[in-house]
Design a protein around this motif. Structure first.
Motif, mmCIF file in Angstrom:
data_model
loop_
_atom_site.group_PDB
_atom_site.id
_atom_site.type_symbol
_atom_site.label_atom_id
_atom_site.label_comp_id
_atom_site.label_asym_id
_atom_site.label_seq_id
_atom_site.Cartn_x
_atom_site.Cartn_y
_atom_site.Cartn_z
ATOM 1 N N TYR A 275 8.205 4.107 10.397
ATOM 2 C CA TYR A 275 8.331 4.177 8.935
ATOM 3 C C TYR A 275 9.292 3.103 8.420
ATOM 4 C CZ TYR A 275 9.771 5.767 4.334
ATOM 5 O OH TYR A 275 10.071 5.810 3.000
ATOM 6 N N ASN A 276 10.412 2.929 9.105
ATOM 7 C CA ASN A 276 11.413 1.957 8.653
ATOM 8 C C ASN A 276 10.923 0.517 8.733
ATOM 9 O OD1 ASN A 276 13.343 3.886 7.984
ATOM 10 N ND2 ASN A 276 14.231 3.912 10.035
ATOM 11 N N ARG A 277 9.867 0.290 9.484
ATOM 12 C CA ARG A 277 9.309 -1.064 9.601
ATOM 13 C C ARG A 277 8.255 -1.360 8.541
ATOM 14 N NH1 ARG A 277 7.593 -1.925 15.722
ATOM 15 N NH2 ARG A 277 7.176 -4.004 14.918
ATOM 16 N N ILE A 278 7.889 -0.369 7.737
ATOM 17 C CA ILE A 278 6.915 -0.579 6.666
ATOM 18 C C ILE A 278 7.624 -1.273 5.511
ATOM 19 C CG2 ILE A 278 5.397 0.553 5.005
ATOM 20 C CD1 ILE A 278 5.099 2.849 7.048
ATOM 21 N N PRO A 279 7.171 -2.459 5.082
ATOM 22 C CA PRO A 279 7.932 -3.216 4.083
ATOM 23 C C PRO A 279 7.750 -2.775 2.640
ATOM 24 C CG PRO A 279 6.064 -4.514 4.852
ATOM 25 C CD PRO A 279 6.103 -3.272 5.694
ATOM 26 N N THR A 280 6.655 -2.081 2.311
ATOM 27 C CA THR A 280 6.432 -1.763 0.909
ATOM 28 C C THR A 280 7.541 -0.862 0.356
ATOM 29 O OG1 THR A 280 4.899 -0.832 -0.708
ATOM 30 C CG2 THR A 280 4.962 0.231 1.439
ATOM 31 N N ALA A 281 7.892 -1.112 -0.915
ATOM 32 C CA ALA A 281 8.810 -0.216 -1.614
ATOM 33 C C ALA A 281 8.102 1.062 -2.043
ATOM 34 C CB ALA A 281 9.403 -0.921 -2.832
ATOM 35 N N LYS A 282 6.779 1.055 -2.006
ATOM 36 C CA LYS A 282 5.985 2.215 -2.422
ATOM 37 C C LYS A 282 5.749 3.125 -1.219
ATOM 38 C CE LYS A 282 3.514 -0.845 -5.603
ATOM 39 N NZ LYS A 282 2.182 -1.453 -5.885
ATOM 40 N N LYS A 283 6.846 3.580 -0.638
ATOM 41 C CA LYS A 283 6.712 4.444 0.533
ATOM 42 C C LYS A 283 7.659 5.620 0.395
ATOM 43 C CE LYS A 283 10.084 2.064 3.536
ATOM 44 N NZ LYS A 283 10.288 1.426 4.861
ATOM 45 N N LYS A 284 7.322 6.678 1.131
ATOM 46 C CA LYS A 284 8.145 7.880 1.111
ATOM 47 C C LYS A 284 8.111 8.528 2.486
ATOM 48 C CE LYS A 284 8.667 12.444 -1.062
ATOM 49 N NZ LYS A 284 8.096 13.411 -2.034
ATOM 50 N N LEU A 285 9.281 8.952 2.948
ATOM 51 C CA LEU A 285 9.401 9.743 4.178
ATOM 52 C C LEU A 285 9.718 11.175 3.778
ATOM 53 C CD1 LEU A 285 9.668 9.943 7.306
ATOM 54 C CD2 LEU A 285 12.112 9.473 6.975
ATOM 55 N N ALA A 286 8.875 12.101 4.205
ATOM 56 C CA ALA A 286 9.118 13.518 3.949
ATOM 57 C C ALA A 286 9.285 14.218 5.289
ATOM 58 C CB ALA A 286 7.971 14.134 3.164
ATOM 59 N N VAL A 287 10.487 14.716 5.564
ATOM 60 C CA VAL A 287 10.756 15.469 6.784
ATOM 61 C C VAL A 287 10.581 16.944 6.451
ATOM 62 C CG1 VAL A 287 12.429 16.012 8.578
ATOM 63 C CG2 VAL A 287 12.319 13.688 7.631
ATOM 64 N N LEU A 288 9.627 17.584 7.096
ATOM 65 C CA LEU A 288 9.316 18.982 6.815
ATOM 66 C C LEU A 288 10.267 19.873 7.607
ATOM 67 C CD1 LEU A 288 5.436 18.653 7.035
ATOM 68 C CD2 LEU A 288 6.869 18.572 4.983
ATOM 69 N N PRO A 289 11.131 20.628 6.923
ATOM 70 C CA PRO A 289 12.169 21.396 7.627
ATOM 71 C C PRO A 289 11.603 22.588 8.369
ATOM 72 C CG PRO A 289 12.195 21.918 5.288
ATOM 73 C CD PRO A 289 11.196 20.803 5.463
ATOM 74 N N THR B 227 0.846 -1.198 0.000
ATOM 75 C CA THR B 227 0.000 0.000 0.000
ATOM 76 C C THR B 227 0.875 1.241 0.000
ATOM 77 O OG1 THR B 227 -1.661 -1.202 1.292
ATOM 78 C CG2 THR B 227 -1.884 1.186 1.163
ATOM 79 N N PRO B 228 0.787 2.073 -1.022
ATOM 80 C CA PRO B 228 1.604 3.292 -1.060
ATOM 81 C C PRO B 228 1.384 4.138 0.194
ATOM 82 C CG PRO B 228 0.573 2.912 -3.184
ATOM 83 C CD PRO B 228 -0.047 1.929 -2.238
ATOM 84 N N THR B 229 2.482 4.437 0.898
ATOM 85 C CA THR B 229 2.393 5.101 2.194
ATOM 86 C C THR B 229 3.374 6.255 2.261
ATOM 87 O OG1 THR B 229 1.773 3.003 3.266
ATOM 88 C CG2 THR B 229 2.577 4.778 4.693
ATOM 89 N N LEU B 230 2.843 7.451 2.490
ATOM 90 C CA LEU B 230 3.648 8.645 2.723
ATOM 91 C C LEU B 230 3.581 8.986 4.199
ATOM 92 C CD1 LEU B 230 5.170 11.287 1.897
ATOM 93 C CD2 LEU B 230 2.904 12.296 1.480
ATOM 94 N N MET B 231 4.733 9.151 4.839
ATOM 95 C CA MET B 231 4.763 9.646 6.210
ATOM 96 C C MET B 231 5.413 11.022 6.221
ATOM 97 S SD MET B 231 6.285 8.061 9.787
ATOM 98 C CE MET B 231 5.187 6.642 9.765
ATOM 99 N N LEU B 232 4.680 11.983 6.773
ATOM 100 C CA LEU B 232 5.170 13.346 6.919
ATOM 101 C C LEU B 232 5.590 13.565 8.378
ATOM 102 C CD1 LEU B 232 2.403 15.206 4.876
ATOM 103 C CD2 LEU B 232 4.768 14.859 4.188
ATOM 104 N N VAL B 233 6.849 13.913 8.571
ATOM 105 C CA VAL B 233 7.418 14.099 9.906
ATOM 106 C C VAL B 233 7.881 15.542 10.036
ATOM 107 C CG1 VAL B 233 9.331 13.433 11.430
ATOM 108 C CG2 VAL B 233 8.112 11.683 10.115
ATOM 109 N N ALA B 234 7.566 16.169 11.152
ATOM 110 C CA ALA B 234 8.046 17.524 11.431
ATOM 111 C C ALA B 234 9.441 17.443 12.034
ATOM 112 C CB ALA B 234 7.095 18.240 12.386
ATOM 113 N N GLU B 235 10.354 18.232 11.487
ATOM 114 C CA GLU B 235 11.760 18.162 11.894
ATOM 115 C C GLU B 235 11.934 18.299 13.404
ATOM 116 O OE1 GLU B 235 15.868 20.264 10.375
ATOM 117 O OE2 GLU B 235 14.131 21.553 10.738
ATOM 118 N N GLY B 236 11.178 19.193 14.018
ATOM 119 C CA GLY B 236 11.359 19.447 15.443
ATOM 120 C C GLY B 236 10.261 18.862 16.316
ATOM 121 N N ASP B 237 9.651 17.765 15.888
ATOM 122 C CA ASP B 237 8.491 17.225 16.607
ATOM 123 C C ASP B 237 8.919 16.463 17.856
ATOM 124 O OD1 ASP B 237 6.088 16.263 17.458
ATOM 125 O OD2 ASP B 237 5.526 15.311 15.584
ATOM 126 N N ASP B 238 8.747 17.108 19.021
ATOM 127 C CA ASP B 238 8.992 16.423 20.283
ATOM 128 C C ASP B 238 7.692 16.175 21.052
ATOM 129 O OD1 ASP B 238 8.469 19.045 20.957
ATOM 130 O OD2 ASP B 238 10.323 19.375 22.080
#
Length: 311
Positions: free
Chosen positions: A259-273, A237-248
């Motif tokens: 995110y690293n545990r998601i096995p699909t190759a159809k994935k993307k991690l976007a870190v929002l600066p 399942t295509p999965t995009l995860m959006l992470v905030a750079e300073g998210d505490d």
């Protein structure tokens, strides 16, 4: 685009929302959206729904049972598994909605619901694309970290007292704030002054139904919430995860671990600066950046605009 008031049944409770439709005719893909801790449909989500509609997709924003415009008791009670079933019933509503292509449905979530859509995608094959934004992924570790040792002791004691009250006097329960300006002296679910200030301003300007309160049992349920057993099922399942750079708040390192545990190759991690958890609510420029990322992902995987699975 135009927006319709809608409602559907979710396990005997009427859930209400808005369906945004793009211009034009014919069956279009649709994305279902719901919010995080204590959120109501007016809170930020319409910006995303409008972006998806502008890109040519329908978008359904709804209030969970027990919150906002939806029915259900007790009010302000957040059961994550009931909320995931509300998502499932929203998908069922979209399947029978004229003008929606039931074979092209997506799921978007933010904060608490960012975790929900990972579970939903792992357990419901109707979801053909996922956007998970600043998700809660492990309630226990999240609460231990953000409350600290002494704060967590106070929280745990309050949960135990609530359990005893509900056992002793069925129907009674305790409540606590979503967030507090003075977390050192006032117990809250999410002990961040900026959370209280941001949501108070959003309540004043665009989300009057929002309430800074949840049942104590909601936090009890959060402690057993963990998307870990589910993300490994996202194999295609295509999965995009959006992470905030300073998210505490919901903790960027836990999010990336999931995110690293998601096995699909159809994935993307976007870190929002240059962002934090709360600036994705208070800063419209940051919100627009996130909405653009999500729109491109859904357009690629529901509309077929872009063949690259990592686009």
């Amino acid at each position: 685009m135009h927006r319709d008031d809608i409602e559907f049944d979710s396990e005997g409770t009427t859930v209400r929302g808005w369906l945004y439709r793009p211009e034009g005719t014919g069956d279009v893909p649709a994305v279902v959206l719901a919010g995080g801790w204590c959120y109501v449909r007016e809170l930020v989500m319409p910006y995303y729904a409008e972006a998806f509609a502008a890109a040519g997709m329908a978008a359904l924003v709804f209030d969970y049972r027990n919150l906002g415009s939806s029915d259900g008791e007790p009010r302000q009670h957040l059961d994550p598994w009931a909320q995931i079933r509300d998502y499932q019933n929203a998908l069922s509503f979209l399947e029978r909605t004229d003008g929606v292509d039931s074979d092209r449905l997506g799921a978007w979530g933010i904060s608490y619901s960012g975790g929900h859509v990972l579970v939903l995608g792992a357990t419901d094959p109707r979801v053909k694309a996922i956007v998970s934004q600043i998700p809660v992924v492990d309630g226990y570790r999240n609460m231990r970290r953000v409350h600290g040792t002494l704060g967590y002791r106070r929280l745990w004691q309050a949960i135990l007292e609530d359990r005893r009250l509900r056992a002793r006097e069925p129907g009674k329960r305790t409540y606590l704030p979503h967030a507090s300006e003075s977390p050192e002296t006032e117990l809250s679910a999410w002990p961040f002054p900026e959370t209280r200030r941001t949501f108070a301003e959003l309540q004043r300007t665009e989300a009057p139904r929002y309430e800074n309160s949840s049942t104590m049992e909601s936090v009890d349920l959060l402690l057993n919430y963990d998307v870990g057993p589910f993300v490994s099922r996202l194999y295609d399942t295509p999965t995009l995860m959006l992470v905030a750079e300073g998210d505490d708040l919901t903790l960027w390192d836990l999010e990336i671990e999931s995110y690293n545990r998601i096995p699909t190759a159809k994935k993307k991690l976007a870190v929002l600066p240059g962002t934090s958890h709360m600036t994705l609510y208070s800063d419209r420029a940051k919100l627009t950046l996130a909405a653009d990322e999500a729109s491109r992902w859904f357009a690629a995987h529901l509309l077929g605009h872009g063949a690259n699975p990592r686009s």
